[in-house]
Scaffold this active site. Structure first.
Site, PDB file in Angstrom:
ATOM      1  N   ASP A  47       0.624  -1.224  -0.022  1.00 32.93           N
ATOM      2  CA  ASP A  47      -0.080  -0.093  -0.063  1.00 32.93           C
ATOM      3  C   ASP A  47       0.805   1.256  -0.067  1.00 32.93           C
ATOM      4  O   ASP A  47       1.750   1.328   0.803  1.00 32.93           O
ATOM      5  CB  ASP A  47      -0.858  -0.016   1.144  1.00 32.93           C
ATOM      6  N   GLN A  63       4.205   0.452   2.368  1.00 30.40           N
ATOM      7  CA  GLN A  63       4.218  -0.842   2.910  1.00 30.40           C
ATOM      8  C   GLN A  63       5.493  -1.419   2.426  1.00 30.40           C
ATOM      9  O   GLN A  63       5.483  -1.640   1.279  1.00 30.40           O
ATOM     10  CB  GLN A  63       3.103  -1.517   2.997  1.00 30.40           C
ATOM     11  N   PHE A 107       2.173  -1.116  10.017  1.00 33.91           N
ATOM     12  CA  PHE A 107       1.138  -1.309   9.020  1.00 33.91           C
ATOM     13  C   PHE A 107       0.708   0.130   8.599  1.00 33.91           C
ATOM     14  O   PHE A 107       1.326   1.235   8.778  1.00 33.91           O
ATOM     15  CB  PHE A 107      -0.266  -1.837   9.294  1.00 33.91           C
ATOM     16  N   ASP A 178      -5.245   1.175   9.412  1.00 37.18           N
ATOM     17  CA  ASP A 178      -4.968   1.948   8.184  1.00 37.18           C
ATOM     18  C   ASP A 178      -5.844   3.337   8.493  1.00 37.18           C
ATOM     19  O   ASP A 178      -6.750   3.738   7.604  1.00 37.18           O
ATOM     20  CB  ASP A 178      -5.493   1.275   7.093  1.00 37.18           C
TER      21      ASP A 178
END
Ligand code: FRU
Length: 514
Positions: A47, A63, A107, A178
């Site tokens: 991502d 990422q 993340f 996220d």
């Protein structure tokens, strides 16, 4: 208490990643990489993260697992650019190391430029939460901050700033990730975060607000998956555009619906308005964001000139088995300017791309049936605009364009005017794995003329249909020497075509200080 030793080993994870990328990324040849799409510096990319304008440049984090071309404990890779096309790699920005991100790592998340001159990152820290009865590991996801100057970032001592204790009843701390952050006009902060309702196994998008960016409170549910689009919703992003409220999410475990949603990991755009009483989004329309094969995990920024610009990971979890024969894997899509018209998201390549165009070749009113190759129309780094309509005297059944063609390989676009369906196919692109190779979409605004803009960049194609009401993104492994383009018509068509080559600008690594 954290000992000196602990601290040294924590920070050395970041140093280790920085040393590794500095040492080995130079071995990747420029011609093995895309030219104006951001790839992983080395190893694995998924991502887009922290897409923001800071210190006079665009920053795009991602990422990142530097040590392998497969997913591993997540770091944040980093690049910066003046035009979102020429990217300078910067040193790895975040590495796992604290109790709250020492499991699967750091993340996805986002970034804002603070009024005091610092760059603030918000990301999901993932720690190991022990063993389930069936022996599998569970994880714990919390939201964390890091502050930096555009190169070096330090995790906030008060992390995590949002944890499971702030979740509404029934939502899982294992799937709470996220954060997409922004600053409101009044100087306060807000973010949206994806979460999973355990009982229903459906995604929820939560809103949190903060006066200072450090202390956060739950402020309500922005949207809920009603079960028609997958299970967990990852990577939410929401913004107002052209008088509408837009929510972009990437749902997992989708079930196909007509030509609109494909099975697997997909994307969803909801367009609607906010219910002033509850703060929830009232969706008026919904559709996929992209209809190609490789597109997931969108993130947007608001550019200084007011444009809402989106990037996505030009890959898909259902396709990643292609990763096994390179020292890097994963790239971003072209940044795209967004607008909303009639309840639909429209996308066009950022206008900065026009500056890369050179060597125009154009043909107008070419009438043909069967097969056609045109002098000067070829290439793997190209911006091609075409319009196709029926010849006055004869209808046609199908129009096709083959590209990345040569050495027995090709990929294709095929349009059937009767069905008004556009198909993209990479079956013969040289794939060595049994991954998804074709997709199709309804051309919704077809008025008798098919209008396409096709952008090629060595290992990818992005197709913009009409004014950008549909897009199809796809990666291809084909050797760039296969650069022929051929057209086919069953029946007779009239075609206009304009093609530019796009400059080979390369991605220039910047010296890191370690
Ligand atoms: C989406 C995603 C995110 C998560 C990240 C982990 O592709 O699964 O939800 O933060 O990737 O790398």
């Amino acid at each position: 208490m954290t000992s000196h030793c602990d601290r040294a080993s924590k920070s050395s994870r970041l140093e280790q990643a920085r040393e590794y990328e500095e040492r080995f990324s130079g071995n990747i040849r420029q011609d093995e990489r895309p030219v104006f799409h951001l790839p992983a510096r080395i190893g694995w990319m998924n991502d887009p993260n922290g897409f923001s304008f800071y210190g006079g440049r665009y920053h795009l984090f991602y990422q990142y697992y530097p040590y392998d071309s497969k997913w591993g404990r997540m770091h944040w890779g980093h690049a910066a650019s003046d035009d979102m096309l020429h990217w300078d790699f910067l040193p790895c920005a975040l590495a796992p190391g604290e109790d709250y991100d020492n499991g699967l790592g750091c993340f996805s998340g986002s970034a804002v430029a603070l009024p005091d001159g610092r760059h603030m990152l918000m990301y999901t820290g993932v720690s190991d939460a022990g063993q389930r009865e069936d022996g599998t590991r569970t994880q714990h996801q919390v939201q964390c901050l890091a502050f930096g100057d555009g190169v070096d970032y330090e995790k906030y001592a008060g992390n995590p700033v949002i944890d499971g204790s702030q979740l509404p009843e029934g939502l899982s701390t294992e799937h709470f990730r996220d954060p997409k952050l922004w600053q409101e006009d009044d100087g306060t902060y807000a973010c949206v975060i994806g979460a999973l309702d355990k009982e229903a196994n459906l995604g929820r998008i939560l809103r949190f607000t903060s006066q200072d960016g450090l202390a956060w409170s739950f402020a309500g549910i922005l949207a809920e998956n009603d079960g028609s689009t997958g299970a967990m919703w990852e990577c939410p992003d929401t913004f107002e555009l052209d008088g509408k409220q837009v929510l972009l999410v990437s749902p997992q475990d989708m079930i196909a619906e007509g030509n609109e949603f494909m099975s697997g990991n997909g994307t969803l755009c909801l367009v609607g308005h906010i219910d002033e009483r509850t703060g929830a989004l009232v969706p008026e329309t919904r559709h996929a964001i992209d209809y190609g094969i490789d597109f997931y995990a969108t993130q947007t920024l608001l550019a200084p000139d007011g444009r809402r610009i989106m990037v996505a990971w030009m890959q898909n979890w259902d396709t990643i088995s292609m990763a096994d024969h390179k020292s890097w894997f994963g790239m971003m899509t072209l940044p795209r300017e967004l607008s909303v018209r009639d309840g639909r998201l429209y996308q066009r390549p950022i206008r900065e791309l026009d500056a890369l165009r050179h060597d125009r070749v154009a043909y107008e009113g070419i009438k043909f049936g069967g097969e056609l190759a045109l002098e000067g129309i070829s290439g793997r780094m190209a911006d091609i605009q075409l319009t196709v309509r029926r010849a006055d005297d004869e209808p046609y059944q199908e129009f096709a364009m083959w590209f990345a063609e040569g050495d027995g390989f090709h990929s294709s676009l095929r349009f059937s005017p009767d069905e008004q369906i556009l198909k993209i196919n990479r079956k013969h692109s040289g794939l060595r794995r049994a991954v998804v190779y074709h997709r199709k979409c309804d051309v919704t605004n077809y008025d008798g003329t098919l209008r396409l803009r096709v952008i090629l960049d060595r290992f990818s194609v992005e197709v913009f249909v009409g004014d950008g009401e549909q897009t199809l993104s796809m990666t291809i492994p084909t050797n760039p020497s296969a650069d022929a383009i051929t057209f086919f018509a069953e029946g007779k068509v009239v075609m206009d075509i304009e093609k530019y080559d796009l400059s080979d600008v390369g991605v220039v690594p910047v010296e890191s200080d370690c």
